[in-house]
Design a protein around this motif. Structure first.
Motif, short mmCIF file in Angstrom:
data_model
loop_
_atom_site.label_atom_id
_atom_site.label_comp_id
_atom_site.label_asym_id
_atom_site.label_seq_id
_atom_site.Cartn_x
_atom_site.Cartn_y
_atom_site.Cartn_z
N ALA A 344 -13.57 -91.71 10.72
CA ALA A 344 -14.56 -92.18 9.74
C ALA A 344 -14.06 -93.42 9.01
O ALA A 344 -14.80 -94.39 8.81
CB ALA A 344 -14.88 -91.06 8.75
N ALA A 345 -12.79 -93.40 8.59
CA ALA A 345 -12.23 -94.55 7.89
C ALA A 345 -12.14 -95.75 8.82
O ALA A 345 -12.38 -96.90 8.40
CB ALA A 345 -10.84 -94.20 7.35
N ASN A 346 -11.81 -95.51 10.06
CA ASN A 346 -11.71 -96.60 11.03
C ASN A 346 -13.08 -97.28 11.21
O ASN A 346 -13.15 -98.52 11.32
CB ASN A 346 -11.21 -96.06 12.36
N ASP A 347 -14.15 -96.48 11.22
CA ASP A 347 -15.49 -97.04 11.39
C ASP A 347 -15.98 -97.73 10.13
O ASP A 347 -16.68 -98.75 10.20
CB ASP A 347 -16.47 -95.93 11.77
N ALA A 348 -15.60 -97.21 8.96
CA ALA A 348 -16.19 -97.70 7.71
C ALA A 348 -15.45 -98.88 7.10
O ALA A 348 -16.06 -99.71 6.41
CB ALA A 348 -16.24 -96.55 6.70
N LEU A 349 -14.16 -99.00 7.33
CA LEU A 349 -13.35 -99.98 6.60
C LEU A 349 -13.18 -101.31 7.31
O LEU A 349 -12.69 -102.26 6.72
CB LEU A 349 -11.98 -99.38 6.28
N GLY A 350 -13.52 -101.38 8.56
CA GLY A 350 -13.38 -102.65 9.26
C GLY A 350 -11.98 -103.00 9.68
O GLY A 350 -11.71 -104.12 10.13
N VAL A 351 -11.05 -102.08 9.51
CA VAL A 351 -9.68 -102.26 9.99
C VAL A 351 -9.31 -101.03 10.81
O VAL A 351 -9.92 -99.96 10.65
CB VAL A 351 -8.67 -102.44 8.83
N LYS A 352 -8.31 -101.17 11.65
CA LYS A 352 -7.92 -100.04 12.50
C LYS A 352 -7.10 -99.05 11.68
O LYS A 352 -6.00 -99.35 11.23
CB LYS A 352 -7.11 -100.53 13.70
N VAL A 353 -7.67 -97.89 11.44
CA VAL A 353 -6.99 -96.82 10.72
C VAL A 353 -6.64 -95.73 11.72
O VAL A 353 -7.50 -95.27 12.47
CB VAL A 353 -7.88 -96.25 9.59
N SER A 354 -5.39 -95.32 11.72
CA SER A 354 -4.94 -94.30 12.67
C SER A 354 -4.69 -92.98 11.96
O SER A 354 -4.68 -92.90 10.73
CB SER A 354 -3.67 -94.76 13.38
N VAL A 408 4.14 -96.69 -0.91
CA VAL A 408 3.00 -96.09 -0.23
C VAL A 408 2.02 -95.47 -1.22
O VAL A 408 0.79 -95.55 -1.04
CB VAL A 408 3.50 -95.02 0.78
N GLY A 409 2.50 -94.87 -2.27
CA GLY A 409 1.64 -94.18 -3.22
C GLY A 409 0.69 -95.08 -3.98
O GLY A 409 -0.29 -94.58 -4.56
N GLU A 410 0.92 -96.39 -3.98
CA GLU A 410 0.07 -97.31 -4.72
C GLU A 410 -0.85 -98.12 -3.81
O GLU A 410 -1.62 -98.96 -4.29
CB GLU A 410 0.94 -98.29 -5.53
N LEU A 411 -0.79 -97.90 -2.51
CA LEU A 411 -1.56 -98.70 -1.57
C LEU A 411 -2.93 -98.08 -1.29
O LEU A 411 -3.08 -96.86 -1.26
CB LEU A 411 -0.81 -98.82 -0.24
N SER A 412 -3.93 -98.96 -1.10
CA SER A 412 -5.21 -98.48 -0.59
C SER A 412 -5.04 -98.13 0.87
O SER A 412 -4.04 -98.51 1.50
CB SER A 412 -6.28 -99.56 -0.76
N LEU A 413 -6.02 -97.46 1.43
CA LEU A 413 -5.90 -97.07 2.83
C LEU A 413 -5.88 -98.30 3.73
O LEU A 413 -5.15 -98.34 4.73
CB LEU A 413 -7.06 -96.15 3.22
N VAL A 414 -6.65 -99.33 3.38
CA VAL A 414 -6.64 -100.57 4.15
C VAL A 414 -5.26 -101.21 4.09
O VAL A 414 -4.70 -101.64 5.11
CB VAL A 414 -7.72 -101.54 3.63
N GLU A 415 -4.69 -101.31 2.87
CA GLU A 415 -3.37 -101.92 2.72
C GLU A 415 -2.31 -101.12 3.47
O GLU A 415 -1.41 -101.69 4.10
CB GLU A 415 -3.01 -102.00 1.23
N LEU A 416 -2.41 -99.80 3.39
CA LEU A 416 -1.44 -98.94 4.07
C LEU A 416 -1.52 -99.14 5.58
O LEU A 416 -0.48 -99.28 6.26
CB LEU A 416 -1.70 -97.49 3.71
N ALA A 417 -2.72 -99.15 6.13
CA ALA A 417 -2.88 -99.32 7.57
C ALA A 417 -2.34 -100.67 8.02
O ALA A 417 -1.66 -100.77 9.05
CB ALA A 417 -4.35 -99.18 7.94
N GLU A 418 -2.63 -101.72 7.25
CA GLU A 418 -2.17 -103.06 7.63
C GLU A 418 -0.66 -103.17 7.51
O GLU A 418 0.00 -103.76 8.37
CB GLU A 418 -2.86 -104.10 6.76
N LYS A 419 -0.10 -102.61 6.45
CA LYS A 419 1.35 -102.67 6.25
C LYS A 419 2.09 -101.89 7.33
O LYS A 419 3.10 -102.35 7.88
CB LYS A 419 1.73 -102.12 4.86
#
Length: 530
Positions: A344-354, A408-419
């Motif tokens: 769901a996050a992968n579809d909604a956020l526009g970045v590859k979330v694993s 990690v605790g301060e990152l958004s899901l997009v930032e975490l996935a990209e990092k």
């Protein structure tokens, strides 16, 4: 030896790319080095001659220790050779700055002329002070009880080398062999090829026998009627030097590509991985055909000395096993919701979330609730860390490394996935630095991608715990009253230092982790709002 990172203890010479007596040019890579879990290069900044190699391949020294001397062909370097060696008396900060100023990757340092090589002062006892000898020669003389004043030096400016000391100790034929002026690599090569150094004409500095002289003598003995190849001889005269970082050289060896045939497209003509692959792909068919016709050797006896990185891994794991009281607890969890949340996050956020990104969110929440695990233990102090700097164990050709995804605790899901993705790519490409590997507070080792169902991960010191992640697989489980169904499940292995936390603490930590894995939606939604 450059300082490649704050955590560096020693650097190891992996390979010398030039020999004593070779002319070197500004910007030329002369050696490949390894330190802890990174590799680097040593380059010269001035034209000159590599007058003396102070560390052989496989030798290590602390940051700031002497490695080699570059100078003019007739320049007096006796003071530098006699005073140089393993003591790290050069300014480590200066070495680190030299490395940091260079944009090459993963790390590079520069070797200047004689004035830039650190002088480590006197070494050995009073009898050694009046004799020109390398520190290793002085140390060897102490071990073998050899009086340095009686040893004739065959090194630069008549300095006594380690080989001279050993030859003097052996006496007889050993002493006679030691009286020949030859580089250490030449002597070693002569032993391998059965060449008598006394019959070899030296072409090195002050007439010293070089490794090439020994090999030429061996070839002449094997093929006395062969005519010298003027064209190939001209090619060894200093033209066409190869500029390529360690990872490119390793790739060339893997693909069987001769770097001298590759035209570099990088800065200053440096050869890149793409250059090697372009040539390697063209030769792949021939290489495959040759492999098919080769004899099947099957198993074989083989000795593989540990590389610098492998030695570091061995030492750290040994330290962890000796010092930490390892206990591992295992726990399974339903993975269906975690998989759905990642999709769901992968579809909604526009970045590859694993799935790994959602798992890191669950881990971060568990560490928030049980901060004793986001910690280190050093000098009898259990230090709990505010930021969650999570190490991700990654398998590369040189060994296992654990780059850090910070805060990690301060990152958004997009930032975490990209990092996380960027750090993984840096590790796999070899572009990581010591800074990327330092300062972690907790480690995750995911062997599930390799199909592993359970293992006992080893704590990464000085951390307190490490989480092992196993493969996701379908299992038949209870799904209601008197009913069963097939669900995708995942299991975890938490190894912890029982000196610091107890088994009940670990059980509560795993319970929190499982709860967040089985219901990750609040974490995913909350992380998107950061």
């Amino acid at each position: 030896m450059p300082k490649l990172g704050m955590d560096m203890d020693q650097g190891t010479i992996v390979e010398w790319l030039v020999d004593e007596g070779d002319e070197v040019e500004s910007g030329q890579v002369v050696a490949e080095i390894e330190s802890e879990k990174t590799t680097g290069e040593i380059k010269v900044r001035e034209d000159g001659v590599l007058r003396a190699i102070l560390l052989d391949t496989g030798d290590s020294v602390e940051p700031g220790g002497d490695v080699a001397v570059v100078g003019g062909p007739d320049e007096d370097i006796s003071d530098l050779v006699s005073g140089a060696g393993g003591e790290a008396t050069a300014e480590p900060e200066a070495a680190a700055e030299a490395s940091a100023d260079d944009n090459s990757s993963p790390a590079e340092a520069s070797l200047d002329g004689p004035s830039a090589v650190s002088e480590s002062g006197s070494g050995g006892g009073a009898s050694a002070e009046s004799v020109k000898a390398t520190p290793r020669a002085k140390k060897r003389a102490e071990e073998l009880d050899v009086d340095l004043t009686t040893v004739e030096g065959t090194g630069p400016q008549g300095s006594v080398s380690e080989e001279d000391v050993e030859a003097a100790a052996e006496g007889g034929e050993g002493a006679a062999a030691g009286s020949v002026k030859a580089t250490p690599r030449a002597k070693k090569r002569a032993e391998e090829l059965g060449v008598d150094l006394a019959g070899v004409k030296g072409t090195g500095p002050q007439g010293a026998v070089s490794e090439e002289d020994v090999e030429a003598a061996a070839e002449t003995a094997a093929e006395p009627a062969a005519e010298p190849d003027a064209e190939s001889a001209a090619e060894t005269g200093g033209e066409g030097r190869v500029f390529a970082p360690p990872r490119v050289r390793r790739l060339a060896r893997e693909l069987g590509v001769d770097l001298e045939t590759v035209e570099g497209s990088g800065p200053s003509g440096a050869i890149t991985e793409a250059d090697v692959r372009a040539v390697g792909n063209g030769e792949a068919a021939d290489a495959e055909a040759a492999t098919e016709t080769a004899d099947d050797t099957g198993t074989r006896d083989e000795e593989r000395p540990l590389s610098g990185m492998r030695r570091t891994i061995a030492n750290r794991l040994g330290q962890s096993d000796r010092e930490a009281v390892h206990v591992t607890e295992h726990r399974g969890a339903d993975a269906e919701e975690m998989l759905a949340a990642a999709d769901a996050a992968n579809d909604a956020l526009g970045v590859k979330v694993s799935v790994n990104d959602v798992l890191l969110l669950a881990l971060s929440a568990a560490l928030d609730e049980h901060p004793a695990f986001n910690a280190t233990f050093e000098e009898d102090v259990h230090r709990l860390h505010r930021t969650q700097d999570i190490c991700l164990a990654i398998d590369i050709d040189e060994g296992l490394i654990a780059p850090v995804v910070r805060n990690v605790g301060e990152l958004s899901l997009v930032e975490l996935a990209e990092k996380r993705r960027a750090m993984t790519e840096k590790a796999l490409s070899g572009d990581y630095t010591m800074e990327d590997l330092s300062g972690g507070t907790f480690t995750v080792s995911n062997l599930g991608v390799l199909g592993v169902e359970s293992f006992d991960p080893v704590i990464n010191p000085p951390q307190v715990a490490i989480l092992g992640v196993n493969t996701i697989k379908k299992e038949v489980v209870p799904v209601g009253d008197d009913e069963v169904g097939v669900r995708k499940r995942i299991s975890f292995d938490l190894s912890f230092d029982h000196r610091i936390v107890d088994g009940a603490d670990a059980a509560r930590f795993l319970n929190s982790l499982v709860e967040h894995v089985e219901n990750p939606w609040p974490l995913v939604i909350g992380a998107n709002g950061r």
